[in-house]
Structures are given as structure tokens and as C-alpha cells.
Design a protein around this motif. Structure first.
Motif, PDB file in Angstrom:
ATOM      1  N   GLU A   1       0.821  -1.207   0.000  1.00  0.00           N
ATOM      2  CA  GLU A   1       0.000   0.000   0.000  1.00  0.00           C
ATOM      3  C   GLU A   1       0.854   1.256   0.000  1.00  0.00           C
ATOM      4  N   VAL A   2       1.984   1.184   0.734  1.00  0.00           N
ATOM      5  CA  VAL A   2       2.856   2.358   0.777  1.00  0.00           C
ATOM      6  C   VAL A   2       3.431   2.644  -0.599  1.00  0.00           C
TER       7      VAL A   2
ATOM      8  N   ASP B   1      -0.915  10.381   1.316  1.00  0.00           N
ATOM      9  CA  ASP B   1      -2.039  10.175   2.205  1.00  0.00           C
ATOM     10  C   ASP B   1      -3.344  10.580   1.494  1.00  0.00           C
ATOM     11  N   PRO B   2      -4.431   9.853   1.739  1.00  0.00           N
ATOM     12  CA  PRO B   2      -5.693  10.196   1.069  1.00  0.00           C
ATOM     13  C   PRO B   2      -6.136  11.633   1.287  1.00  0.00           C
ATOM     14  N   GLY B   3      -5.928  12.163   2.481  1.00  0.00           N
ATOM     15  CA  GLY B   3      -6.312  13.550   2.742  1.00  0.00           C
ATOM     16  C   GLY B   3      -5.539  14.523   1.882  1.00  0.00           C
TER      17      GLY B   3
ATOM     18  N   ALA C   1      -6.906  17.001  -1.181  1.00  0.00           N
ATOM     19  CA  ALA C   1      -6.610  18.436  -1.239  1.00  0.00           C
ATOM     20  C   ALA C   1      -5.940  18.797  -2.552  1.00  0.00           C
ATOM     21  N   ALA C   2      -4.998  17.939  -3.014  1.00  0.00           N
ATOM     22  CA  ALA C   2      -4.329  18.205  -4.292  1.00  0.00           C
ATOM     23  C   ALA C   2      -5.335  18.151  -5.443  1.00  0.00           C
ATOM     24  N   ALA C   3      -6.309  17.211  -5.369  1.00  0.00           N
ATOM     25  CA  ALA C   3      -7.321  17.120  -6.435  1.00  0.00           C
ATOM     26  C   ALA C   3      -8.207  18.359  -6.443  1.00  0.00           C
ATOM     27  N   ARG C   4      -8.589  18.848  -5.276  1.00  0.00           N
ATOM     28  CA  ARG C   4      -9.406  20.053  -5.217  1.00  0.00           C
ATOM     29  C   ARG C   4      -8.645  21.263  -5.731  1.00  0.00           C
ATOM     30  N   ARG C   5      -7.350  21.323  -5.389  1.00  0.00           N
ATOM     31  CA  ARG C   5      -6.563  22.462  -5.867  1.00  0.00           C
ATOM     32  C   ARG C   5      -6.414  22.410  -7.384  1.00  0.00           C
ATOM     33  N   ALA C   6      -6.268  21.187  -7.927  1.00  0.00           N
ATOM     34  CA  ALA C   6      -6.158  21.063  -9.389  1.00  0.00           C
ATOM     35  C   ALA C   6      -7.476  21.387 -10.085  1.00  0.00           C
ATOM     36  N   ALA C   7      -8.604  21.049  -9.437  1.00  0.00           N
ATOM     37  CA  ALA C   7      -9.925  21.325 -10.042  1.00  0.00           C
ATOM     38  C   ALA C   7     -10.332  22.773  -9.875  1.00  0.00           C
TER      39      ALA C   7
END
Length: 317
Positions: free
Chosen positions: A26-27, A33-35, A39-45
Motif C-alpha cells: 500500500e505504501v 495520504d488520502p487527505g 486536497a491536491a485534487a481540489r486544488r487542481a480542479a
């Protein structure tokens, strides 16, 4: 094959070959980290709220305040408190003052010694040469005058230690070692002795104080250089024959203490300057009574010992 064994075989065939490495897998597969990933996905969107100048300035101000606070705390912890600093300054000033006074007194002693020598020369003149020679000989024995001449030089050095943080007293030169060496040199015919420049006289005491060795209250440390003026060959021979030579051999072979003995064609030993004269007398209260003429001594008791009257009037038994 029993049903229990069959079910276990079925589970083993269905189990992933790297099931025991799930965490590491998994590592590697999802290092973020999912959080943080959300956050990165929201910043990209473009749905992440933008940082304003006010928030940026606030963060910068907070970082500066935290840095200044940490720096001030570090400086305050490293610096001693005012009371401790005042005590240290007071001690330093007292040490400097006492050192200056001691140097001035030593200069006065040197000047007075020279004046006394000049006055003796004027009083004695040329007619009392035997008296002058006797005074010089006594001054040399007392350690008052400097001495120059051939002799022996003995250097004692502490043995090396495997662990510098652990103090092993058996590996260090102690006061008793210097006492044995000095007494052995006197017995071997030394005319004058000095230890690390400190002249040895009849009133000199060699003692220890912590890790240091005191010679006339002067703290000395390793290496200890013992210089003796006299016949070098005779002193070296007598020193090897005496118990002092055996003591030096034990220090070298058993404890690893450095012992270096060499003959010197010229040694210069300082003098101690003026010395304090002492006198002693028996107090009258402890003096033995003188028997009057015709007095009869006490008869021996049953043990064959004569009794004597003590301070209380009773016989001491």
C-alpha cells in the motif's frame, strides 16, 4: 484429505501471494495520504479557496514571531541569570585583586632579600669570610637562596587511560610518590631539590587536593619535574639501591607511569625568599615534675610496672 485440510488449501489458493506484505504494498502503491490526495485534487480542479494576501502576510508574521520567540528563549537559556553573573564578576574581580596583591608582596620580599644580603655584606666585610660562607651554606640548606649546579632531573608522567572520562587514581602520580622520590633524593646526597619550580625546604609540605598535588599550597599537575642539585652519578646509584628506586620501578612496570631520569650538567633552582622562623617550648603544665632530693619512687605494682600520678591524682594503669 480431510475437509479441514481441504478448506485450508482453498483459502491458500485464493490468498494473494503478497498478502503478508500488504502494508508495504500500500505504501508503494499509494505513497500520498488520502487527505493530501483529496486536497491536491481540489486544488487542481480549482475548487480550493485561493490564499489571499492577508492570509499570506499573517503566515509570514506568525513565522517571524515564532522565530524571534525561539531565538529569545535560546539566548535566555544560554545566558546566566543576573545574580549568577554578578557573583561571577565579583569572584573574578576578587581573584584579580588578590593576584595583584600577591605579586606586589612577592616583589617586596625579593627587594627586602636583596637589601638584607647587601647589609650582610657591609657588616661582615672581608674579615668574616668564614661567617659569610656559613651563612650561604645555611641559606642553601634552608632553600632561601637560588642554586645552580649539576644534578639529576626526574620526570613523572601520569599513565595513559583507555577511557578519559573515568578517573583512575592508580594511574596518576600521587603526593606519596613525590614524597618518596624527594626523600630518596635527600638520602642520596642531594643538596637542593625543586618540584616543577617549587623549591623544597625543611618546611615544605607535599599533599594532594583532588586531582592536583600541592607543594607549599601551590597546585601542580602532570608531568612532575623533580630536579636535584648534587653529584649526579652518586645520587643515581644511591637512588637505584634504595627503596625509592624500587618504588619508581613499580610505578613504571605495574601502573604504566612515565619515569624519565637523566643527568644534567646545569640546573637552576629558585629560592623561596625569606622564611618564617619558628620556636617551640614545652608548656609548664605538661612538663615532667622534677623529683626533690631524697624522694622515693613509686614501688612497682603486681604487674611489675611503676604507677604514676596523672592529672586527676589517680594512678594511670
Amino acid at each position: 484429505m480431510s475437509p479441514r485440510h481441504g478448506s485450508e488449501a482453498t483459502e491458500e489458493t485464493q490468498r494473494s501471494p503478497d498478502a503478508s506484505m500488504t502494508l508495504l504494498t500500500e505504501v508503494y502503491r499509494r505513497p500520498l495520504d488520502p487527505g493530501y490526495a483529496d486536497a491536491a485534487a481540489r486544488r487542481a480542479a480549482g475548487s480550493e479557496p485561493r490564499r489571499t494576501r492577508r492570509s499570506t502576510a499573517g503566515l509570514v508574521a506568525l513565522a517571524i514571531a515564532l522565530g524571534l520567540g525561539a531565538t529569545a528563549a535560546t539566548v535566555a537559556l544560554r545566558q546566566p541569570t543576573s545574580s549568577v553573573q554578578e557573583a561571577r564578576d565579583l569572584l573574578e574581580s576578587q581573584i584579580e585583586q588578590r593576584s595583584t596583591e600577591a605579586d606586589a608582596i612577592q616583589a617586596d620580599i625579593t627587594t627586602m632579600t636583596e637589601e638584607i644580603a647587601t647589609l650582610q655584606e657591609e657588616v661582615l666585610g672581608d674579615e668574616a669570610q668564614p661567617v659569610r660562607d656559613q651563612i650561604e651554606a645555611d641559606a642553601v640548606q634552608a632553600g632561601v637562596m637560588p642554586v645552580t649546579g649539576p644534578g639529576l632531573r626526574l620526570v613523572l608522567t601520569d599513565a595513559p587511560s583507555d577511557d578519559p572520562d573515568v578517573v583512575d587514581q592508580s594511574l596518576r602520580v600521587q603526593d606519596v610518590d613525590l614524597q618518596v622520590v624527594v626523600n630518596g633524593l635527600w638520602a642520596a646526597g642531594a643538596e637542593a631539590i625543586a618540584v616543577n619550580g617549587q623549591r623544597i625546604s625543611a618546611m615544605t609540605a607535599i599533599r594532594s587536593a583532588g586531582d592536583a598535588v600541592l607543594v607549599d599550597l601551590v597546585a601542580l599537575s602532570s608531568p612532575y619535574t623533580v630536579e636535584a642539585v648534587g653529584d649526579a652519578v652518586h645520587m643515581q646509584t644511591e637512588l637505584a639501591r634504595a627503596s625509592a628506586g624500587q618504588h619508581l620501578a613499580t610505578l613504571r612496570t605495574t601502573y604504566g607511569i612515565g619515569v624519565q631520569l637523566s643527568s644534567q650538567s646545569k640546573l637552576e633552582l629558585p629560592g623561596t625568599g625569606l622564611v618564617t622562623m619558628y620556636s617551640a617550648r614545652v608548656p609548664e603544665s605538661t612538663a615532667a615534675p622534677v623529683p626533690s632530693p631524697g624522694a622515693v619512687e613509686d614501688a612497682p605494682d603486681e604487674d611489675g610496672m611503676a604507677g604514676s600520678a596523672g592529672p586527676t591524682g589517680k594512678d594511670d594503669t
